[in-house]
Write a protein that holds these residues in place. Structure first.
Motif, PDB file in Angstrom:
ATOM      1  N   LYS A  65       6.682  23.809  31.160  1.00 17.63           N
ATOM      2  CA  LYS A  65       8.059  24.186  30.806  1.00 17.63           C
ATOM      3  C   LYS A  65       8.836  24.489  32.081  1.00 17.63           C
ATOM      4  O   LYS A  65       8.341  25.173  32.970  1.00 17.63           O
ATOM      5  CB  LYS A  65       8.048  25.424  29.904  1.00 17.63           C
ATOM      6  CG  LYS A  65       7.661  25.110  28.454  1.00 17.63           C
ATOM      7  CD  LYS A  65       8.871  24.728  27.618  1.00 17.63           C
ATOM      8  CE  LYS A  65       8.499  24.360  26.196  1.00 17.63           C
ATOM      9  NZ  LYS A  65       8.527  22.910  25.934  1.00 17.63           N
ATOM     10  N   SER A  66      10.045  23.981  32.144  1.00 21.05           N
ATOM     11  CA  SER A  66      10.922  24.309  33.263  1.00 21.05           C
ATOM     12  C   SER A  66      11.185  25.813  33.277  1.00 21.05           C
ATOM     13  O   SER A  66      11.295  26.445  32.224  1.00 21.05           O
ATOM     14  CB  SER A  66      12.236  23.558  33.088  1.00 21.05           C
ATOM     15  OG  SER A  66      13.270  24.220  33.766  1.00 21.05           O
ATOM     16  N   ALA A  67      11.283  26.363  34.488  1.00 27.99           N
ATOM     17  CA  ALA A  67      11.589  27.786  34.611  1.00 27.99           C
ATOM     18  C   ALA A  67      12.949  28.097  33.989  1.00 27.99           C
ATOM     19  O   ALA A  67      13.214  29.222  33.566  1.00 27.99           O
ATOM     20  CB  ALA A  67      11.580  28.184  36.075  1.00 27.99           C
ATOM     21  N   LEU A  68      13.800  27.067  33.942  1.00 32.79           N
ATOM     22  CA  LEU A  68      15.145  27.277  33.408  1.00 32.79           C
ATOM     23  C   LEU A  68      15.186  27.099  31.892  1.00 32.79           C
ATOM     24  O   LEU A  68      16.175  27.399  31.252  1.00 32.79           O
ATOM     25  CB  LEU A  68      16.119  26.286  34.061  1.00 32.79           C
ATOM     26  CG  LEU A  68      16.175  26.347  35.584  1.00 32.79           C
ATOM     27  CD1 LEU A  68      17.057  25.239  36.134  1.00 32.79           C
ATOM     28  CD2 LEU A  68      16.684  27.713  36.043  1.00 32.79           C
ATOM     29  N   HIS A  69      14.091  26.565  31.356  1.00 36.76           N
ATOM     30  CA  HIS A  69      14.065  26.262  29.941  1.00 36.76           C
ATOM     31  C   HIS A  69      13.956  27.547  29.131  1.00 36.76           C
ATOM     32  O   HIS A  69      13.056  28.328  29.298  1.00 36.76           O
ATOM     33  CB  HIS A  69      12.875  25.355  29.647  1.00 36.76           C
ATOM     34  CG  HIS A  69      12.858  24.824  28.249  1.00 36.76           C
ATOM     35  ND1 HIS A  69      13.401  23.606  27.920  1.00 36.76           N
ATOM     36  CD2 HIS A  69      12.390  25.346  27.100  1.00 36.76           C
ATOM     37  CE1 HIS A  69      13.250  23.415  26.635  1.00 36.76           C
ATOM     38  NE2 HIS A  69      12.646  24.455  26.106  1.00 36.76           N
ATOM     39  N   LYS A  70      14.898  27.754  28.275  1.00 36.48           N
ATOM     40  CA  LYS A  70      14.845  28.969  27.445  1.00 36.48           C
ATOM     41  C   LYS A  70      14.387  28.580  26.051  1.00 36.48           C
ATOM     42  O   LYS A  70      14.875  27.623  25.505  1.00 36.48           O
ATOM     43  CB  LYS A  70      16.227  29.609  27.376  1.00 36.48           C
ATOM     44  CG  LYS A  70      16.621  30.197  28.720  1.00 36.48           C
ATOM     45  CD  LYS A  70      16.299  31.678  28.737  1.00 36.48           C
ATOM     46  CE  LYS A  70      16.584  32.412  30.001  1.00 36.48           C
ATOM     47  NZ  LYS A  70      16.438  31.937  31.295  1.00 36.48           N
TER      48      LYS A  70
END
Ligand code: ADP
Ligand code: MG
Length: 561
Positions: free
Chosen positions: A556-561
């Motif tokens: 998961k992208s760190a930016l993915h919420k």
């Protein structure tokens, strides 16, 4: 024979060499420089199946190899056609299926000096890292040797994909008939038995006899070995619970009392001795590691490839042999009463199975509108229940994961799926391969995305009038569908596509279904009719989860919420 006819050419030698070795089928796409080769094979009575894309022809050859233990043959044109076929060859190698990819190639002296030929490429070198072996025939008198080496390499030991390069100049060159005849030969014992040492059998039986919580794990190597009777006798004589990997389903019928499939997580976590039979401890088995597995599990591994042993966990009792020979040795060496799994273990497995089956029943018996993966697969399962002879092809994300659990198999080697790579796009190639090898009906259960990689082959299926029923689980996308009205996302597909209309263009039967009862009926009718059929099954666009059951592999992208 008169003097003028006393020569032959490379085209004839390739066909004669293949026929001499029992090859009767070629999966291919015609083009330069193999068109005449295919024409000749066709007029000489071989079955030549022309596809729309080489990858699908290659997949058909690969699955033919899995089903028959004889390398499936795929032929392609040079460079791009070869590369398309190479994907299937690499997949065959990864899955341990015997296959030979034969490609025509351009002028050697131009290719090797990179002088810019039509479809220029050093195909032999390109194939090497992706194949079990890669050969080139540079002289017409070596065609026989090339074919023999390819068949031996593909079939023996751990089977795999072999590449055979045939430059156009070799195909077109000539040889005196008497020399040509001598240059061909028939392969003797292409996959020789590999007999286990008696020490390895005794060591394995000793470990099994001491186990408190033993488990047998059957993989597609066991299915491939065609030792069905002995595998079943061994499982039943030991009384040990077993788990089938997806393509080993049906080796024993899925409703067998000793199947632990419904208690999979429980047995992997708790077993203290696990006997792997033709199954690798790869990602599909969480590499044999905790938390899925018990950290103290002791392993027996039966495999033809010695280098597979100790690949992930220490193997205390390796049995390096072909499974047919190994099973015969186990059955002969086992003393009455030597293996007796403790009753407490057996009842705990049974208890867990019952619990899980009850838990699953509610979801399986629900009949929501639109259909979800479980309800649609239950409908397909009902249609298949009276036809154990039907070959099932299955791919997709959720379509595959739910399908593996919901569709019961009763016959060995009747479930063909994404396999070791978890690859998408094998469906139509495998369907054609299975139908042409077996003459039996095939039901291909395809995610809409998976179908997209190989969908044009429904024309091939219609052209050859193959008894293939394709069911598209159409949820408008990869994993799930987009919200209607928004611009397409990377995972969305055309909303409410009517895949059933595609097959009608080629004279096949298209069906559009939205309800489980209609789906069941359409599948039954497709099987019974033997006609190429495509069923567009509408699945709730919101029903799928990302990557099906392997969501955990998606970073998961760190930016993915
Ligand atoms: P699965 O995906 O079902 O777990 P794998 O493809 O990981 O199965 O494993 C199959 C194994 O079977 C490979 O390690 C291969 O070497 C082995 N194998 C293939 N054919 C035979 C055979 N005839 N006898 C013994 N082992 C075999
Ligand atoms: Mg989908």
């Amino acid at each position: 024979m008169d003097a003028a006819a006393a020569i032959t050419d490379g085209f004839h030698l390739v066909v004669d060499g293949l026929k001499l070795n029992g090859v009767d089928t070629i999966y291919t796409v015609a083009g330069i420089p193999i068109t005449d080769l295919l024409r000749l094979a066709h007029t000489e009575g071989m079955r030549v199946y022309g596809f729309r894309h080489e990858q699908n022809a290659g997949n058909a050859a690969a699955i033919a190899g899995f089903l028959t233990q004889k390398p499936g043959i795929c032929m392609t044109v040079s460079a791009p056609g070869f590369l398309n076929g190479l994907v299937a060859l690499a997949n065959a190698t990864t899955n341990c299926f015997p296959m030979v990819l034969i490609s025509g190639s351009s002028e050697r002296h131009i290719v090797d000096l990179e002088q810019g030929d039509y479809e220029e490429m050093d195909q032999m070198a390109a194939a090497k890292p992706f194949a079990k072996a890669s050969y080139r025939v540079n002289r017409i008198e070596d065609i026989g040797v090339g074919i023999a080496r390819a068949i031996h390499a593909a079939s023996s030991g751990r089977p795999g994909g072999v590449y055979l390069d045939l430059p156009a100049a070799v195909l077109g060159s000539t040889l005196e008939l008497s020399a040509a005849k001598k240059s061909l030969f028939k392969v003797v014992d292409a996959s020789p038995a590999s007999i286990p040492s008696s020490e390895s059998i005794t060591r394995a039986l000793n470990l099994l006899s001491k186990a408190e919580k033993p488990l047998i794990l059957l993989g597609k190597g066991a299915a491939y070995a065609q030792a069905d009777k002995d595998v079943r006798a061994f499982v039943e004589k030991t009384g040990i619970p077993y788990l089938p990997m997806s393509m080993a389903k049906g080796l024993l019928p899925d409703d067998h009392a000793q199947s632990a499939a419904a208690a999979r997580s429980f047995v992997l976590k708790n077993a203290d001795v696990v006997m792997l039979v033709g199954a690798r401890l790869n990602w599909l088995l969480s590499h044999g590691k905790p938390p899925t597995w018990n950290p103290n599990t002791r392993f027996i591994q039966v495999d033809i490839a010695a280098h597979e042993i100790d690949s992930n966990r220490p193997i205390e009792a390796p049995v390096v042999a072909d499974i047919k020979s190994a099973m015969a040795a186990f059955l002969a060496a086992m003393k009455p009463g030597q293996i007796k799994p403790p009753a407490a273990w057996l009842s705990s497995v049974t208890e867990q199975k019952q619990k899980n089956v009850e838990k699953m029943a509610a979801r399986l018996n629900a009949d929501p509108t639109p259909m979800n993966f479980s309800s649609a697969l239950r409908a397909v399962r009902s249609a298949l229940s009276s036809r154990p002879d039907v070959y099932v092809v299955n791919e997709g994300a959720n379509t595959l994961d739910f399908g593996r659990n919901i569709l019961d198999m009763k016959e060995p080697r009747h479930r063909l799926d994404s396999g070791t790579w978890g690859v998408m796009g094998i469906g139509m190639g495998y369907a054609v391969g299975a139908a042409t090898v077996s003459g039996k009906p095939v039901v291909a259960i395809e995610g809409d995305s998976a179908f997209g990689f190989c969908g044009m082959e429904i024309e091939t299926i219609c052209r050859y009038k193959l008894p293939v029923t394709t069911v598209i689980f159409n949820n408008n996308g990869i994993y799930r569908g987009d919200t209607p009205g928004i611009a397409p996302t990377p995972t969305g597909l055309y909303n409410n596509a009517r895949y059933d209309k595609m097959i009608e263009a080629f004279g096949g039967v298209g069906r559009h279904v939205e309800k489980t009862a209609d789906l069941q009926q359409a599948v039954s009718e497709g099987i019974a009719s033997g006609k190429p059929t495509l069923i567009n099954a509408v699945i709730d666009p919101q029903a799928g989860t990302e990557s099906g059951h392997i969501t955990n592999l998606n970073p998961k992208s760190a930016l993915h919420k």
